[in-house]
Design a protein around this motif. Structure first.
Motif, PDB file in Angstrom:
ATOM      1  N   PRO A 215       0.850  -1.195   0.000  1.00  0.00           N
ATOM      2  CA  PRO A 215       0.000   0.000   0.000  1.00  0.00           C
ATOM      3  C   PRO A 215       0.886   1.245   0.000  1.00  0.00           C
ATOM      4  O   PRO A 215       1.670   1.450   0.940  1.00  0.00           O
ATOM      5  N   ALA A 216       0.785   2.066  -1.026  1.00  0.00           N
ATOM      6  CA  ALA A 216       1.763   3.136  -1.244  1.00  0.00           C
ATOM      7  C   ALA A 216       1.768   4.179  -0.132  1.00  0.00           C
ATOM      8  O   ALA A 216       2.811   4.484   0.451  1.00  0.00           O
ATOM      9  N   ARG A 217       0.623   4.745   0.153  1.00  0.00           N
ATOM     10  CA  ARG A 217       0.545   5.832   1.116  1.00  0.00           C
ATOM     11  C   ARG A 217       0.985   5.378   2.506  1.00  0.00           C
ATOM     12  O   ARG A 217       1.748   6.061   3.197  1.00  0.00           O
ATOM     13  N   LEU A 218       0.512   4.213   2.910  1.00  0.00           N
ATOM     14  CA  LEU A 218       0.829   3.704   4.243  1.00  0.00           C
ATOM     15  C   LEU A 218       2.304   3.337   4.345  1.00  0.00           C
ATOM     16  O   LEU A 218       2.951   3.604   5.367  1.00  0.00           O
ATOM     17  N   ALA A 219       2.860   2.734   3.299  1.00  0.00           N
ATOM     18  CA  ALA A 219       4.274   2.366   3.319  1.00  0.00           C
ATOM     19  C   ALA A 219       5.162   3.603   3.425  1.00  0.00           C
ATOM     20  O   ALA A 219       6.147   3.618   4.170  1.00  0.00           O
ATOM     21  N   LEU A 220       4.818   4.661   2.695  1.00  0.00           N
ATOM     22  CA  LEU A 220       5.605   5.892   2.757  1.00  0.00           C
ATOM     23  C   LEU A 220       5.537   6.538   4.141  1.00  0.00           C
ATOM     24  O   LEU A 220       6.493   7.178   4.589  1.00  0.00           O
ATOM     25  N   MET A 221       4.419   6.354   4.829  1.00  0.00           N
ATOM     26  CA  MET A 221       4.267   6.936   6.166  1.00  0.00           C
ATOM     27  C   MET A 221       5.197   6.300   7.188  1.00  0.00           C
ATOM     28  O   MET A 221       5.443   6.881   8.251  1.00  0.00           O
ATOM     29  N   THR A 222       5.738   5.115   6.908  1.00  0.00           N
ATOM     30  CA  THR A 222       6.660   4.484   7.845  1.00  0.00           C
ATOM     31  C   THR A 222       7.972   5.246   7.937  1.00  0.00           C
ATOM     32  O   THR A 222       8.697   5.128   8.930  1.00  0.00           O
ATOM     33  N   GLY A 223       8.317   6.013   6.892  1.00  0.00           N
ATOM     34  CA  GLY A 223       9.600   6.694   6.851  1.00  0.00           C
ATOM     35  C   GLY A 223      10.748   5.778   6.489  1.00  0.00           C
ATOM     36  O   GLY A 223      11.897   6.222   6.413  1.00  0.00           O
ATOM     37  N   GLU A 224      10.456   4.495   6.237  1.00  0.00           N
ATOM     38  CA  GLU A 224      11.498   3.521   5.920  1.00  0.00           C
ATOM     39  C   GLU A 224      11.735   3.390   4.417  1.00  0.00           C
ATOM     40  O   GLU A 224      12.750   2.826   4.005  1.00  0.00           O
ATOM     41  N   VAL A 225      10.810   3.868   3.612  1.00  0.00           N
ATOM     42  CA  VAL A 225      10.960   3.833   2.153  1.00  0.00           C
ATOM     43  C   VAL A 225      10.651   5.228   1.621  1.00  0.00           C
ATOM     44  O   VAL A 225      10.005   6.045   2.295  1.00  0.00           O
ATOM     45  N   SER A 226      11.091   5.501   0.402  1.00  0.00           N
ATOM     46  CA  SER A 226      10.924   6.834  -0.171  1.00  0.00           C
ATOM     47  C   SER A 226      10.191   6.759  -1.500  1.00  0.00           C
ATOM     48  O   SER A 226      10.047   5.688  -2.111  1.00  0.00           O
ATOM     49  N   VAL A 227       9.749   7.924  -1.974  1.00  0.00           N
ATOM     50  CA  VAL A 227       8.985   7.999  -3.216  1.00  0.00           C
ATOM     51  C   VAL A 227       9.797   7.488  -4.400  1.00  0.00           C
ATOM     52  O   VAL A 227       9.245   6.888  -5.328  1.00  0.00           O
ATOM     53  N   ASP A 228      11.117   7.732  -4.401  1.00  0.00           N
ATOM     54  CA  ASP A 228      11.912   7.298  -5.553  1.00  0.00           C
ATOM     55  C   ASP A 228      12.061   5.785  -5.636  1.00  0.00           C
ATOM     56  O   ASP A 228      12.607   5.257  -6.608  1.00  0.00           O
ATOM     57  N   GLN A 229      11.546   5.056  -4.619  1.00  0.00           N
ATOM     58  CA  GLN A 229      11.550   3.595  -4.677  1.00  0.00           C
ATOM     59  C   GLN A 229      10.277   3.047  -5.323  1.00  0.00           C
ATOM     60  O   GLN A 229      10.150   1.839  -5.494  1.00  0.00           O
ATOM     61  N   ILE A 230       9.346   3.916  -5.666  1.00  0.00           N
ATOM     62  CA  ILE A 230       8.133   3.496  -6.370  1.00  0.00           C
ATOM     63  C   ILE A 230       8.387   3.590  -7.868  1.00  0.00           C
ATOM     64  O   ILE A 230       8.853   4.617  -8.366  1.00  0.00           O
ATOM     65  N   ILE A 231       8.074   2.517  -8.587  1.00  0.00           N
ATOM     66  CA  ILE A 231       8.265   2.532 -10.039  1.00  0.00           C
ATOM     67  C   ILE A 231       6.910   2.495 -10.744  1.00  0.00           C
ATOM     68  O   ILE A 231       5.920   2.012 -10.197  1.00  0.00           O
ATOM     69  N   GLN A 232       6.896   3.041 -11.946  1.00  0.00           N
ATOM     70  CA  GLN A 232       5.701   3.028 -12.775  1.00  0.00           C
ATOM     71  C   GLN A 232       5.766   1.820 -13.698  1.00  0.00           C
ATOM     72  O   GLN A 232       6.806   1.560 -14.310  1.00  0.00           O
ATOM     73  N   VAL A 233       4.673   1.098 -13.794  1.00  0.00           N
ATOM     74  CA  VAL A 233       4.651  -0.087 -14.650  1.00  0.00           C
ATOM     75  C   VAL A 233       3.527   0.050 -15.660  1.00  0.00           C
ATOM     76  O   VAL A 233       2.580   0.829 -15.478  1.00  0.00           O
ATOM     77  N   ALA A 234       3.656  -0.698 -16.728  1.00  0.00           N
ATOM     78  CA  ALA A 234       2.631  -0.670 -17.770  1.00  0.00           C
ATOM     79  C   ALA A 234       1.338  -1.261 -17.226  1.00  0.00           C
ATOM     80  O   ALA A 234       1.337  -2.188 -16.417  1.00  0.00           O
ATOM     81  N   GLY A 235       0.216  -0.682 -17.668  1.00  0.00           N
ATOM     82  CA  GLY A 235      -1.080  -1.197 -17.234  1.00  0.00           C
ATOM     83  C   GLY A 235      -1.787  -0.230 -16.310  1.00  0.00           C
ATOM     84  O   GLY A 235      -1.326   0.896 -16.075  1.00  0.00           O
ATOM     85  N   PRO A 236      -2.909  -0.652 -15.735  1.00  0.00           N
ATOM     86  CA  PRO A 236      -3.713   0.226 -14.871  1.00  0.00           C
ATOM     87  C   PRO A 236      -3.029   0.489 -13.538  1.00  0.00           C
ATOM     88  O   PRO A 236      -2.023  -0.145 -13.198  1.00  0.00           O
ATOM     89  N   GLN A 237      -3.578   1.429 -12.771  1.00  0.00           N
ATOM     90  CA  GLN A 237      -3.079   1.705 -11.422  1.00  0.00           C
ATOM     91  C   GLN A 237      -3.187   0.458 -10.551  1.00  0.00           C
ATOM     92  O   GLN A 237      -3.958  -0.455 -10.819  1.00  0.00           O
ATOM     93  N   GLY A 238      -2.413   0.468  -9.480  1.00  0.00           N
ATOM     94  CA  GLY A 238      -2.492  -0.646  -8.547  1.00  0.00           C
ATOM     95  C   GLY A 238      -3.868  -0.718  -7.907  1.00  0.00           C
ATOM     96  O   GLY A 238      -4.564   0.293  -7.782  1.00  0.00           O
TER      97      GLY A 238
END
Length: 296
Positions: free
Chosen positions: A240-263
């Motif tokens: 879960p993107a928003r919740l994972a980022l709230m941990t402070g353990e991962v950053s936005v630049d670790q999210i990649i865009q992939v072909a196809g619809p949104q998660g």
């Protein structure tokens, strides 16, 4: 029947040893032996047998030990209720929490509930699958968990609290980190994958992500190992993107865009039993959870 005999039997069965049970009970072995003998006289048959691995219950011994275990639990709950009463607390709420939610919101959640002077809050952290069963049995009052669970919901009430979508995170040692390009499925199939939230409502079907590529590891219950791997390796995982980022353990630049619809959606909901809504204190807990989510 003296319930203390059943409690002692339960501890012996759990420990698998008379000597270890004596240590827990703070009594001598002759005293415990006499208690077991009294129980066997009452039953008219042995409740324990000795084996090379310690003591084991007989069939009737196992049944009685289960009753003794329930007595132990209820005794502890009674003692805790007395302590709460003398401390000025009116009641206790038992709240189940998803591991990622706990990790991301522990500071805000605990600081808010610590201000409440009239109620005790007991938090249980585990994946959603076992917790939803506890909720249905009445062993939880509320559950903060994924909103979209494959469970029977006839007796449950669900209130959406926190909107989120899943995203693909890459480890800090991945060559894909910081990429602004749309990553093709061919590239994704060559990566090392792990799965987080197995049996907890967060696990996507493999075909939605990387075709037939299998995850090399799956984690259920704890999120710490997943976050550690994202900080120390090149693995990919969908969270879960928003919740994972709230941990402070991962950053936005670790999210990649992939072909196809949104998660797919990975919203968090407040779950409770319909009959639990009749409790006069229930609005307090519901409003508290909503307020915490409002500030996210």
């Amino acid at each position: 029947m003296n319930p203390n005999l059943l409690k002692q039997l339960a501890i012996v069965v759990k420990q698998g040893s008379l000597s270890r049970a004596c240590e827990q009970l703070y009594i001598t072995q002759p005293t415990l032996t006499r208690s077991i003998q009294q129980l066997e006289i009452k039953v008219g048959a042995p409740v324990l047998v000795r084996t090379r691995y310690g003591v084991q219950p007989t069939e009737i011994g196992a049944r009685l030990a289960q009753i003794g275990e329930r007595i132990l639990v209820e005794t502890e709950q009674g003692e805790e209720a007395i302590r709460q009463f003398h401390s000025g607390y009116c009641n206790e709420f038992v709240i189940g929490i998803d591991p990622l939610w706990e990790f991301a919101t522990v500071e805000q959640t605990t600081s808010y509930f610590m201000q409440e002077k009239h109620y005790v809050f007991h938090f249980r952290t585990a994946s959603a699958a076992p917790q939803i069963e506890l909720l249905q049995k009445g062993e939880l009052d509320f559950l903060l968990a994924p909103a979209h669970l494959s469970v029977k919901q006839g007796s449950l009430d669900r209130q959406l609290l926190f909107r989120d979508r899943s995203a693909i995170f890459v480890g800090k040692k991945s060559a894909l980190i910081g990429s602004n390009n749309v990553i093709s499925q061919d590239i994704l199939e060559k990566q090392r994958w792990i799965a987080a939230g197995a049996n907890a409502g967060f696990l996507d079907r493999p075909s939605e992500i990387i075709g037939l590529k299998a995850a090399s590891m799956a984690f259920t219950g704890s999120i710490r190992s997943v976050l550690h791997l994202l900080n120390t390796s090149d693995v990919l995982v969908r969270l879960p993107a928003r919740l994972a980022l709230m941990t402070g353990e991962v950053s936005v630049d670790q999210i990649i865009q992939v072909a196809g619809p949104q998660g797919p959606r990975r919203d968090i909901a407040l779950w409770t039993r319909l009959d639990n809504l009749e409790r006069p204190e229930s609005p307090l807990c519901q409003d508290s959870c909503r307020l915490i989510c409002y500030y996210k």
